[in-house]
Design a protein around this motif. Structure first.
Motif, PDB file in Angstrom:
ATOM      1  N   ARG A 140      15.259   6.892  24.509  1.00 15.17           N
ATOM      2  CA  ARG A 140      16.053   6.146  23.516  1.00 15.17           C
ATOM      3  C   ARG A 140      15.264   6.129  22.209  1.00 15.17           C
ATOM      4  N   ILE A 141      15.795   6.849  21.243  1.00 18.83           N
ATOM      5  CA  ILE A 141      15.017   7.134  20.032  1.00 18.83           C
ATOM      6  C   ILE A 141      15.779   6.698  18.777  1.00 18.83           C
ATOM      7  N   THR A 142      15.053   6.118  17.832  1.00 16.02           N
ATOM      8  CA  THR A 142      15.577   5.890  16.479  1.00 16.02           C
ATOM      9  C   THR A 142      14.693   6.683  15.522  1.00 16.02           C
ATOM     10  N   TYR A 143      15.301   7.544  14.726  1.00 18.07           N
ATOM     11  CA  TYR A 143      14.515   8.297  13.740  1.00 18.07           C
ATOM     12  C   TYR A 143      14.504   7.552  12.417  1.00 18.07           C
ATOM     13  N   LEU A 144      13.328   7.427  11.835  1.00 21.82           N
ATOM     14  CA  LEU A 144      13.270   6.869  10.487  1.00 21.82           C
ATOM     15  C   LEU A 144      13.833   7.900   9.529  1.00 21.82           C
ATOM     16  N   GLU A 145      14.520   7.428   8.499  1.00 20.20           N
ATOM     17  CA  GLU A 145      14.974   8.346   7.462  1.00 20.20           C
ATOM     18  C   GLU A 145      13.951   8.369   6.341  1.00 20.20           C
ATOM     19  N   ASP A 146      14.060   9.398   5.523  1.00 22.45           N
ATOM     20  CA  ASP A 146      13.081   9.560   4.456  1.00 22.45           C
ATOM     21  C   ASP A 146      13.033   8.322   3.562  1.00 22.45           C
ATOM     22  N   GLY A 147      11.842   7.825   3.320  1.00 27.57           N
ATOM     23  CA  GLY A 147      11.691   6.647   2.467  1.00 27.57           C
ATOM     24  C   GLY A 147      11.684   5.340   3.253  1.00 27.57           C
ATOM     25  N   ASP A 148      12.030   5.387   4.548  1.00 25.26           N
ATOM     26  CA  ASP A 148      12.056   4.158   5.363  1.00 25.26           C
ATOM     27  C   ASP A 148      10.651   3.684   5.693  1.00 25.26           C
ATOM     28  N   TRP A 149      10.520   2.396   5.885  1.00 22.64           N
ATOM     29  CA  TRP A 149       9.325   1.856   6.538  1.00 22.64           C
ATOM     30  C   TRP A 149       9.772   0.852   7.577  1.00 22.64           C
ATOM     31  N   ALA A 150       8.941   0.633   8.589  1.00 19.94           N
ATOM     32  CA  ALA A 150       9.410  -0.153   9.736  1.00 19.94           C
ATOM     33  C   ALA A 150       8.338  -1.103  10.238  1.00 19.94           C
ATOM     34  N   ILE A 151       8.813  -2.250  10.745  1.00 18.89           N
ATOM     35  CA  ILE A 151       7.935  -3.214  11.410  1.00 18.89           C
ATOM     36  C   ILE A 151       8.273  -3.131  12.899  1.00 18.89           C
TER      37      ILE A 151
ATOM     38  N   ILE B  45       2.933  -2.863  14.643  1.00 16.20           N
ATOM     39  CA  ILE B  45       2.572  -1.597  13.986  1.00 16.20           C
ATOM     40  C   ILE B  45       3.540  -1.434  12.820  1.00 16.20           C
ATOM     41  N   VAL B  46       3.008  -1.131  11.658  1.00 17.62           N
ATOM     42  CA  VAL B  46       3.885  -0.811  10.519  1.00 17.62           C
ATOM     43  C   VAL B  46       3.883   0.709  10.376  1.00 17.62           C
ATOM     44  N   ALA B  47       5.074   1.289  10.274  1.00 20.53           N
ATOM     45  CA  ALA B  47       5.183   2.741  10.146  1.00 20.53           C
ATOM     46  C   ALA B  47       5.940   3.068   8.870  1.00 20.53           C
ATOM     47  N   ALA B  48       5.663   4.231   8.295  1.00 23.27           N
ATOM     48  CA  ALA B  48       6.395   4.630   7.087  1.00 23.27           C
ATOM     49  C   ALA B  48       6.596   6.127   7.085  1.00 23.27           C
ATOM     50  N   ARG B  49       7.718   6.524   6.537  1.00 24.11           N
ATOM     51  CA  ARG B  49       8.036   7.946   6.448  1.00 24.11           C
ATOM     52  C   ARG B  49       8.431   8.311   5.021  1.00 24.11           C
TER      53      ARG B  49
ATOM     54  N   ALA C 223       0.853  -1.206   0.000  1.00 16.82           N
ATOM     55  CA  ALA C 223       0.000   0.000   0.000  1.00 16.82           C
ATOM     56  C   ALA C 223       0.885   1.250   0.000  1.00 16.82           C
ATOM     57  N   ILE C 224       1.895   1.240   0.842  1.00 13.59           N
ATOM     58  CA  ILE C 224       2.798   2.397   0.958  1.00 13.59           C
ATOM     59  C   ILE C 224       3.449   2.681  -0.398  1.00 13.59           C
ATOM     60  N   GLN C 225       3.805   1.598  -1.086  1.00 12.93           N
ATOM     61  CA  GLN C 225       4.480   1.780  -2.382  1.00 12.93           C
ATOM     62  C   GLN C 225       3.587   2.447  -3.429  1.00 12.93           C
ATOM     63  N   GLN C 226       2.279   2.401  -3.201  1.00  9.36           N
ATOM     64  CA  GLN C 226       1.368   2.997  -4.189  1.00  9.36           C
ATOM     65  C   GLN C 226       1.110   4.477  -3.925  1.00  9.36           C
ATOM     66  N   LEU C 227       1.605   4.982  -2.794  1.00  7.66           N
ATOM     67  CA  LEU C 227       1.266   6.353  -2.398  1.00  7.66           C
ATOM     68  C   LEU C 227       2.264   7.351  -2.967  1.00  7.66           C
ATOM     69  N   ARG C 228       1.737   8.507  -3.408  1.00  6.72           N
ATOM     70  CA  ARG C 228       2.608   9.595  -3.866  1.00  6.72           C
ATOM     71  C   ARG C 228       2.324  10.800  -2.992  1.00  6.72           C
ATOM     72  N   GLY C 229       3.354  11.489  -2.591  1.00 11.74           N
ATOM     73  CA  GLY C 229       3.155  12.676  -1.760  1.00 11.74           C
ATOM     74  C   GLY C 229       4.162  12.705  -0.641  1.00 11.74           C
ATOM     75  N   ALA C 230       3.940  13.585   0.324  1.00 14.43           N
ATOM     76  CA  ALA C 230       4.801  13.651   1.504  1.00 14.43           C
ATOM     77  C   ALA C 230       3.942  13.235   2.685  1.00 14.43           C
ATOM     78  N   PHE C 231       4.328  12.150   3.348  1.00 15.62           N
ATOM     79  CA  PHE C 231       3.465  11.634   4.403  1.00 15.62           C
ATOM     80  C   PHE C 231       4.246  10.814   5.431  1.00 15.62           C
ATOM     81  N   ALA C 232       3.643  10.680   6.618  1.00 20.27           N
ATOM     82  CA  ALA C 232       4.111   9.725   7.614  1.00 20.27           C
ATOM     83  C   ALA C 232       2.874   8.954   8.035  1.00 20.27           C
ATOM     84  N   LEU C 233       3.028   7.649   8.252  1.00 14.95           N
ATOM     85  CA  LEU C 233       1.838   6.919   8.675  1.00 14.95           C
ATOM     86  C   LEU C 233       2.152   5.702   9.535  1.00 14.95           C
TER      87      LEU C 233
END
Ligand code: G6P
Length: 612
Positions: free
Chosen positions: A202-213, A169-173, A148-158
């Motif tokens: 204790r924080i990990t920042y996602l980088e642009d284009g990353d997605w996470a499980i 939780i799946v997250a994407a930036r 689903a994330i791969q089909q999205l165009r724009g600037a988003f976090a979810l």
């Protein structure tokens, strides 16, 4: 700006999520919601307005469950009403989202054709249905979210959550930031580390284009190519404060990176992306709306960077709305004894809303009985409170003294106002309005793309460091942008920088050009590209070192031998000044960092100048 929170925990999470959302309140929002999964059942509470309303819902009808996602929503697509509040559901899938999904219309049409029913006007709901569709096609939850994330165009976090797995939780930036917090047997997700401060530092920042499980005891991050990547875990120091630097070295660069997000939010206040129309939201006296068709003149007054946003908008108001504009720096305007037109509008632009000279200009216009309008970043400020019509920028707190995101947000408001004025005054028809609005909607995505040029720009910046003088050239809207570039460079790096309208070069400044002189030329391939390039060649012929900021067409025409080129994406003309602001800001930033100056607080400068 919307705020996202997620917790994969070991205790009831709904109250914790509301606490975290409170820490995101400063970003501004107009509805909120939380969803949890308990024994395979997804449930949610949502409420219009402030978090107290959501809290009341939860008090009377609590949510149990040790996994959940929450959201504060600043309306973009669809009114700020409960049905549009996040989380959005599609059967067993819940989604919260921040940003703009540009291709949601097309995705929605396809999903509707597949039988999916929509219960909101948001762009977000398409994500929930896309994930659900993936599940129906037999994909695992993780894969369904990813496709689903791969089909999205724009600037988003979810963030996406499933009733079938209460440890996921799946997250994407893709643009707006996302911070993942590491706890003891718990994991957290937030729009920033401030939201997560009560749980962990204790924080990990996602980088642009990353997605996470994200699972209770596990975190897997993937980059755009689908490869597993490791992102550094860091200790967030500033998280007790309301704003922190995230994983950035300075507030300024953090604020530069926030631009795709805050531009999107600001535009959403003035544009109806669903209807593809300008829909100006005036936070002033709603009984007394602004009618551009009744105006015969606009005079704009501001200081510093805000003045340059105003200067640039003169081109827009005159071109798109045929409305004559006078523009002044406030310190001159206040003593100039300007005769003001009876049917004129006086517009004041100010990040802080407290700048003494701008306020004095406002008083002068007030005494002359003018209609007063304000573009401010601080809504409670004196300038906002003193104006009839108030158009806020939604940049969020700007800490770096050198203005970046406030500037591009001011431009976003001004572009919307100019188009709105053009429509009201009958100079822009429906089709043109749609086209311009579509262009505006793409601004966050282009801004996000341009951020990826940082390494290249950093290298070019090193060639500016320690130079004595730098010239900036541009024509049309790129002239005030050149002025902003020169202002940014001198205030941050203390290098003497001047901007000229490119055509004016031969009337004097060309005498300064020698092999030691870097010249930054801002020239997208537009109607007057050829003219600017001729001016650039006059400089090249005299040995000047040129840095050209253009697009692929411009780069192809000029050739890389004549200039060092920053190649921007090709984009609609109306948004070029907004998006071209970013390389200019990064060039100044990296020059200053290389020279070791105090970027966030340059010498002698103040953020809010409340003295004359
Ligand atoms: C100061 C700041 C500038 C800012 C100007 C106007 O000089 O250093 O960055 O552009 O004031 O401030 P305002 O709050 O009115 O936009």
């Amino acid at each position: 700006m919307c705020g996202i929170v997620g917790i994969v925990g070991t205790r009831p999470v709904a109250p914790l999520i509301v606490d975290a959302l409170k820490r995101l309140e400063y970003r501004g929002y107009d509805s909120a919601g939380v969803a949890t999964v308990e024994q395979g059942v997804l449930d949610r509470r949502r409420a219009e307005g402030k978090l107290v309303n959501l809290q009341e819902r939860l008090d009377s009808s609590p949510l149990s469950g040790t996994i959940g996602i929450g959201h504060t929503r600043w309306a973009t697509h669809g009114a700020p009403i409960e049905v549009n509040a996040h989380p959005h559901f599609s059967s067993g899938v819940a989604v919260v989202h921040n940003g703009i999904i540009e291709n949601f219309r097309e995705l929605r049409k396809n999903l509707e054709a597949d039988g999916f029913e929509f219960s909101s006007q948001t762009d977000t709901e398409v994500v929930a249905h896309l994930v659900e569709k993936g599940l129906r096609d037999g994909l695992s939850p993780e894969d369904a979210a990813h496709q689903a994330i791969q089909q999205l165009r724009g600037a988003f976090a979810l963030a996406v959550m499933f009733d079938s797995d209460d440890n996921l939780i799946v997250a994407a930036r893709s643009g707006p930031p996302l911070a993942i917090g590491h706890g003891e047997g718990e994991m957290y997700l937030g729009s920033d580390a401030v939201a997560l401060a009560p749980f962990t530092n204790r924080i990990t920042y996602l980088e642009d284009g990353d997605w996470a499980i994200i699972r209770r005891n596990d975190l897997a991050i993937f980059d755009t190519s689908g490869q597993t990547v490791s992102r550094q875990q860091q200790t967030s120091v500033g998280s007790a404060l309301m704003v922190d630097k995230g994983n950035h070295r300075h507030f300024m660069i953090k604020e530069i990176y926030e631009q795709p997000e805050v531009i999107g939010h600001t535009l959403a206040n003035y544009v109806d992306f669903n209807a593809e129309k300008i829909a100006l939201r005036d936070m002033g006296d709603t009984q007394n709306p602004l009618e551009f068709s009744k105006l015969d003149r606009l005079n704009i007054t501001a200081c510093g960077t805000a003045y340059l946003a105003g200067y640039l908008s003169k081109y827009w108001f005159e071109r798109y709305a045929r409305l004559p504009v006078d523009i002044d720096v406030a310190s001159e305007f206040r003593y100039r004894e300007v005769p003001l037109s009876e049917n004129g509008l006086s517009l004041f632009i100010s990040q802080s809303g407290e700048t003494a000279d701008t306020l004095a200009g406002l008083k002068y216009c007030e005494e002359s009985g003018q209609r007063l309008a304000a573009i401010v970043n601080v809504r409670e400020s004196t300038i906002a409170r003193s104006s009839h019509n108030v158009f806020p920028t939604l940049a969020g707190p700007e800490i770096g003294v050198a203005s970046t995101k406030a500037f591009t947000c001011q431009l976003s408001v001004l572009a919307s106002l100019a188009i709105g004025a053009g429509v009201q005054r009958g100079h822009i028809d429906e089709a043109q309005e749609k086209e311009l609005v579509r262009a505006l909607a793409e601004t966050p995505r282009y801004a996000n793309e341009v951020l990826k040029l940082e390494d290249e720009i950093k290298e070019l910046a090193h060639s500016l460091a320690n130079k004595e003088h730098v010239l900036y050239l541009g024509r049309d809207t790129n002239y005030p942008l050149a002025m902003e570039g020169a202002l940014k460079l001198k205030e941050l790096s203390y290098i003497h920088a001047e901007a000229y309208a490119a055509g004016e070069l031969k009337h004097g400044p060309i005498a300064l050009v020698d092999e030691e002189m870097p010249i930054v030329v801002i020239a997208p391939h537009d109607r007057i590209f050829e003219k600017t390039v001729s001016n650039m060649q006059e400089v090249a012929a005299r040995g000047g070192n040129i840095i050209l900021i253009t697009d692929p067409k411009g780069a192809a025409e000029v050739g890389m031998d004549e200039a060092k080129v920053i190649v921007m994406p090709e984009m609609p003309e109306i948004i070029t000044p907004i998006v071209y602001s970013l390389p200019i800001q990064m060039l100044a930033y990296h020059t200053a960092v290389h020279m070791g100056t105090d970027v966030d607080q340059p010498r002698n400068l103040a953020k809010s100048v409340t003295v004359e």
